[in-house]
Enzyme design. Structure first.
Site, PDB file in Angstrom:
ATOM      1  N   GLU A  87       0.343  27.452 -21.710  1.00 52.72           N
ATOM      2  CA  GLU A  87       1.387  27.676 -23.153  1.00 52.72           C
ATOM      3  C   GLU A  87       1.265  26.459 -24.118  1.00 52.72           C
ATOM      4  O   GLU A  87       1.032  26.673 -24.906  1.00 52.72           O
ATOM      5  CB  GLU A  87       2.023  28.403 -22.876  1.00 52.72           C
ATOM      6  CG  GLU A  87       1.999  29.994 -22.240  1.00 52.72           C
ATOM      7  CD  GLU A  87       1.880  30.677 -22.791  1.00 52.72           C
ATOM      8  OE1 GLU A  87       1.926  30.497 -23.512  1.00 52.72           O
ATOM      9  OE2 GLU A  87       0.125  31.604 -22.201  1.00 52.72           O
ATOM     10  N   SER A 479      30.828  73.705  19.160  1.00 50.27           N
ATOM     11  CA  SER A 479      31.721  72.833  20.770  1.00 50.27           C
ATOM     12  C   SER A 479      31.761  71.494  20.438  1.00 50.27           C
ATOM     13  O   SER A 479      32.242  70.600  21.304  1.00 50.27           O
ATOM     14  CB  SER A 479      31.095  73.060  21.319  1.00 50.27           C
ATOM     15  OG  SER A 479      30.661  74.843  21.449  1.00 50.27           O
TER      16      SER A 479
END
Length: 830
Positions: A87, A479
Site C-alpha cells: 500500500e 420431591s
C-alpha cells in the site's frame, strides 16, 4: 528584446500569484468544512466481544463488525512489511501525501499505455490518506474529496505518530467475510494468531483491502495468487525478505482455512447464549456488540461435552420407548440424491448424527446414503458415501405391529432418516437408526463451593430450540424440593431419627374447597411411624406434609428463600411437595448450599469481564486480598482470603442432610447409582402423572442437576420417574466426569457424632442389627430411647386424619414435645 522578456516575466509572476491565490482560496474554502481530525485520538473502533471458557478456549464471538483491536507493538514486523509493500512503501518517509509516489504512479501509467502493457498500475494514495478517507470522509469519487483527503492527511501526520496512524489503519480496514482489522482477518482466513502468520499468508491478507471480492480465496483463486505473489515480490524489493524466502513463499498455495463464526466449543451454545443475555442486560446492546469485552466464563469444556452426551443419550433412550414416528421426509433416489439430500433442513449441532437417505432395503439390513458434507468453497463431497443398518440397530423402532422382525417393516427406499455411529470414534463400525426426541430436558453442573456453573445443556439441539430448559424453564420440582423441607426441620430442633407418621392424611383447604388427600407414589402403601431419614430415602409424601404441617409453612417459605429456590413461595402445604415452579439452575444452587456445609452461593456463568483495554469491569468473586500482591517471598505467612459466603443453615444440619441424601443412593429411590461405587448424595423428583422427572445430586465437589419433561407438560407414562429417567443421566455424567478422580468421602464438620441406630425406628442399635446404620447427630443430640411421633396426638389419633392401614397404635409410646417455631432449635431464623 529586454522589455519583452521583462514583460513576460512580470506576466508570469502575475499569473503565478493569481494561480497561487486561486489555489490558496480553493484550499482554504475546501478546508472550511473538514471534519475534526483530532477525534482520531478518541476513536475506539467497534470491537467484537469474545467469550472464553475458564481455560481460555474460545466459546463465541458477538459483533456487528468482527474486529479484534491490537496495538501496533503487538503486530509482527513481517505483517507490517507486507502492508507497507502493498500500500505505501514510503510510509515512514512522506508527510502524508507522497508526491514522489504520485509521480511514479503517473509515469508508470503512461509507460504502460504506450507499451500496451496490462500490468497493474501502482496507486498514489498513502496509508495516511486512506485513514483520512475511512475515518473522516465518504468514499465518493470526486476531486473535492481527494483534495480534502490530502489536506487531512497532512494534518494527521502533524498530529499523530506514524505508528499511531498505522495502528488505526490496520485495525479499521475491511478484509471480507465479515472480518474487520488485521487480527480478525488472521483468525478468519487462516485460523491463526498474528504472530503465527507466514510470509505468504501475510502477503495474501495485505492483498485484500484493495477489494476482498476481487481476491476471494476460492472463487478467484488465480487472481488472488497473482496479487499475493506481486506483494511478496515487493517485500523482497524493499528488503524485508530475502530472495530465497520470496521464491519459497511464491510457490506455496493460498492455504486459506476459513474459521466458522459463532460458538467455537462444540455444544456450548446454550451456555454462550445465557452469557450473551447477561451481558446485554448488564452493559447494553452497543457495549455487547461493539465494546470489545473479553469475558472469562466458568465453562469447563470437558464437562460440557460430557453433559451434552449424557443428556442426549437420556433423551434418546426415553424417546425410543415411544416407538418410531417415521422418516424425516422422502426423496426420489433415481436422480442426484446427494444434492437433493443436501437441501433437506437439519440441525447443525447434533454431531455425530448424520442425515441419510435409504437406498436399498432388505429383511436383514438397509443401505443408507449419507448427507454430503460441504467444503469451505461450498462444493459437496461424499455423495456416494453410504453405511449399513442391521436389524439389531432398527429393532427399537416399534410400530403398530410391535417389534420389527425385518428392516423392511420400518424403512423403505427413499426414506430420509438420521443415523449415528454407535462409537463416535469408529465411523467404520456399527451405525444405528436415530430419531430426534420430542421430550425436552436440561442438565447443569456446578462447583458447590463457589456457585460457578461448569456446564449447561438446555435441550437436545440449540439449532432446533433456543429455549433453555436448564436456566429458563420454570417447572414443578416435585420431591426434589423435599430436602429443603427436611433441612428446615433439622435446623430447628428435629433429628434424622425423629419419627413422623406415614399414613393417609386429609387437609381441609377452606370453605368451598375440596379436601386435599396427598398420596405417596405407591398409593396403597403407608409405612407407619418412620424416621425423617426414611421419609427422604423413600420419598414419602404423606410424611412430608405432616412434617410441614408441624413446622408451619411460613418457616419452610423462609428456608426456600434462603436457599434461593423461590423468592416468595406460597405458604400452603402442597408447596412442601414441590408444587411451586422453579428452574433447574436455582434448584441446583440450593443443593450447592447443602453440599458445601450450609453456605449460600450465587450461581454464575462468568468469572470476570474486561474491557477492550484489559481493565476488569466486573468479577464474580468480590473478595479483596491485600496481601496477595507481594513482589517476592520473604518468609511471610500465606495470605488468607476471607470467606464472605452467608451461612444459611448450620454446618451440622447441612452434613446431616448430606448423610440422608447418601441414603437415597444407597437404599432409596436412586439406588441404581450405587453401582458407581463412590460417595454420592442426591434426590429424585417426580410430579403428578410423571410430567416432570428430576434428579439433583452431588459428590463432595460437584453438584449436578437433571430435568426431563415435555415442553408442554404432558404425562410421560407410569413408572417414568426421576429415578428411572433423570438419575441415569446423572450417573452417566458422573461416571465420565469423575473417572480420573479417586473416590473421596463427604467432609464431616467438627462436632458431628456418629451413632448406630435402627434405620426404621431411629433407636439405638447394635452391630448385630441388620437394619442398623451409622447416623449423624449434632453435638447436643443423642439417639432416642422412645418414640415421639410427629403427626400423631397424645390420644392416639393421627393429625388431620384417623389411623388407617398398617398403623399400629402399640408401635410407639407417644411423648409430649414442644412444637418447633421460628426461634426454636439450632438454626432458627438468622
Amino acid at each position: 528584446m529586454l522589455s519583452l522578456l521583462g514583460w513576460s516575466f512580470a506576466a508570469g509572476v502575475v499569473v503565478f500569484i493569481c494561480a497561487s491565490a486561486a489555489a490558496g482560496y480553493l484550499l482554504w474554502k475546501t478546508s472550511q468544512d473538514l471534519p475534526d481530525y483530532e477525534s482520531l485520538s478518541k476513536y475506539e473502533p467497534p470491537v467484537m466481544t469474545r467469550i472464553h471458557a475458564h481455560n481460555g478456549a474460545l466459546i463465541a464471538e458477538y459483533a456487528r463488525e468482527r474486529r479484534i483491536f491490537v496495538p501496533i507493538n503487538t503486530i509482527p514486523k513481517r505483517v507490517i512489511a507486507a502492508f507497507l509493500s502493498a500500500e505505501d512503501r514510503r510510509f515512514y518517509e512522506h508527510g502524508g501525501v507522497d508526491f514522489q509516489g504520485i509521480a511514479r504512479a503517473v509515469f508508470k501509467i503512461v509507460e504502460a499505455k504506450l507499451s500496451g502493457s496490462d500490468r497493474r498500475a501502482e496507486g498514489g494514495s498513502t496509508i495516511t490518506q486512506q485513514v483520512a478517507k475511512n475515518f473522516l470522509l465518504s468514499s465518493e469519487r470526486s476531486m473535492e474529496r481527494k483534495v480534502k483527503e490530502a489536506i487531512l492527511a497532512v494534518r494527521i501526520e502533524r498530529a499523530y505518530s506514524k505508528d499511531k496512524i498505522l495502528e488505526l489503519y490496520l485495525n479499521e480496514i475491511y478484509f471480507g467475510i465479515g472480518a474487520y482489522g488485521i487480527a480478525a482477518a488472521s483468525l478468519s482466513y487462516f485460523n491463526k494468531e498474528l504472530q503465527d502468520l507466514t510470509i505468504e499468508e501475510a502477503a495474501y491478507l495485505a492483498a485484500l483491502p484493495k477489494g476482498p471480492n476481487n481476491y476471494h480465496p476460492f472463487r478467484r483463486e488465480k487472481q488472488a495468487l497473482i496479487r499475493r505473489n506481486w506483494i511478496i515480490g515487493q517485500m523482497e524489493e524493499n528488503g524485508y525478505i530475502s530472495s530465497e524466502e520470496a521464491e519459497a513463499a511464491k510457490v506455496k498455495p493460498l492455504g486459506v482455512n476459513l474459521r466458522t463464526t459463532g460458538a467455537h466449543i462444540f455444544a456450548a451454545d446454550y451456555f454462550a447464549e445465557e452469557v450473551r443475555r447477561t451481558l446485554l442486560t448488564r452493559f447494553g446492546e452497543d457495549k455487547l456488540y461493539n465494546g470489545g469485552l473479553s469475558v472469562r466464563t466458568t465453562l469447563d469444556p470437558r464437562l460440557q461435552q460430557i453433559a451434552r452426551k449424557s443428556l442426549m443419550d437420556g433423551l434418546v433412550t426415553f424417546d425410543r420407548t415411544k416407538g418410531w414416528r417415521g422418516p424425516v421426509t422422502k426423496l426420489d433416489i433415481a436422480g442426484d440424491w446427494g444434492k437433493a439430500l443436501d437441501e433437506v433442513p437439519r440441525p447443525h449441532d447434533i454431531q455425530p448424527w448424520r442425515l441419510g437417505v435409504v437406498l436399498k432395503v432388505e429383511a436383514a439390513k438397509a443401505i443408507v446414503g449419507l448427507r454430503p458434507e460441504k467444503q469451505q468453497d461450498g462444493s459437496l463431497v461424499g455423495e456416494r458415501e453410504a453405511i449399513e443398518l442391521t436389524l439389531d440397530e432398527v429393532k427399537w423402532a416399534k410400530t403398530k405391529k410391535g417389534t420389527p422382525r425385518a428392516v423392511s417393516e420400518v424403512l423403505s427406499a427413499g426414506d430420509v432418516v438420521f443415523v449415528a455411529p454407535k462409537d463416535p470414534d469408529n465411523v467404520a463400525g456399527v451405525w444405528s437408526l436415530m430419531q430426534i426426541p420430542q421430550v425436552g430436558g436440561g442438565i447443569v453442573a456446578m462447583d458447590p463451593n463457589t456457585g460457578r456453573v461448569l456446564a449447561v445443556v438446555g435441550g437436545f439441539s440449540f439449532a432446533m430450540s433456543q429455549f433453555d430448559r436448564a436456566i429458563q424453564a420454570k417447572r414443578q420440582p416435585g420431591s426434589s424440593f423435599k430436602p429443603f423441607v427436611y433441612a428446615a426441620a433439622l435446623d430447628n430442633g428435629y433429628k434424622p431419627t425423629s419419627i413422623i407418621l406415614d399414613a393417609p392424611i386429609e387437609i381441609e383447604q377452606g370453605p368451598g374447597q375440596d379436601i386435599w388427600k396427598p398420596e405417596n407414589y405407591e398409593k396403597e402403601h403407608s409405612a407407619g411411624p418412620s424416621t425423617l431419614r426414611f421419609g427422604i430415602e423413600s420419598s414419602r409424601n404423606q410424611m412430608t406434609v405432616r412434617l410441614a404441617q408441624d413446622l408451619g409453612m411460613p418457616l419452610i417459605t423462609e428456608y426456600a428463600r434462603r436457599f434461593g429456590i423461590y423468592d416468595d413461595l406460597l405458604p400452603v402445604l402442597s408447596m412442601s411437595l414441590g408444587a411451586g415452579e422453579t428452574t433447574l439452575l436455582r434448584l441446583a444452587a440450593g443443593y450447592c448450599a447443602i453440599a458445601n456445609g450450609g453456605h449460600q452461593v450465587r450461581p454464575t456463568l462468568i468469572d470476570r469481564i474486561q474491557d477492550r483495554w484489559g481493565h476488569t469491569v466486573w468479577r464474580h468473586d468480590q473478595r479483596v486480598c491485600e496481601n496477595c500482591k507481594a513482589d517476592e517471598w520473604l518468609n511471610q505467612e500465606e495470605p488468607e482470603i476471607p470467606d464472605d459466603r452467608v451461612q444459611i443453615v448450620d454446618p451440622h444440619t447441612a452434613y446431616q442432610m448430606t448423610s440422608i441424601l447418601e441414603g437415597v443412593v444407597q437404599r432409596g429411590t436412586a439406588r441404581s447409582l450405587k453401582a458407581l461405587e463412590r460417595p454420592l448424595a442426591g434426590k429424585t423428583g417426580t410430579t403428578n402423572q410423571e410430567k416432570d422427572a428430576w434428579f439433583l445430586g452431588y459428590s463432595p465437589d460437584l453438584v449436578v442437576g437433571v430435568f426431563m419433561g415435555y415442553d408442554a407438560p404432558t404425562p410421560m407414562g407410569k413408572g417414568n420417574t426421576g429415578g428411572k429417567l433423570a438419575a441415569p443421566v446423572f450417573g452417566n455424567f458422573m461416571k465420565e466426569a469423575l473417572a480420573d478422580q479417586p473416590a473421596s468421602p463427604f467432609r464431616i464438620p467438627p462436632g458431628i457424632k456418629l451413632a448406630r441406630v435402627n434405620l426404621r425406628t431411629g433407636l439405638r442399635a447394635g452391630e448385630e442389627d441388620p437394619q442398623s446404620i451409622m447416623e449423624a447427630f449434632k453435638p447436643d443430640e443423642e439417639p432416642d430411647d422412645a418414640y415421639s411421633v410427629i403427626g400423631f396426638t397424645e390420644q392416639g389419633g393421627a393429625t388431620g386424619s384417623s389411623p388407617q392401614g398398617n398403623v399400629d397404635d402399640s408401635f410407639y409410646e407417644p411423648q409430649a414435645r414442644p412444637r418447633p417455631g421460628y426461634s426454636a432449635g439450632r438454626g432458627g431464623l438468622w
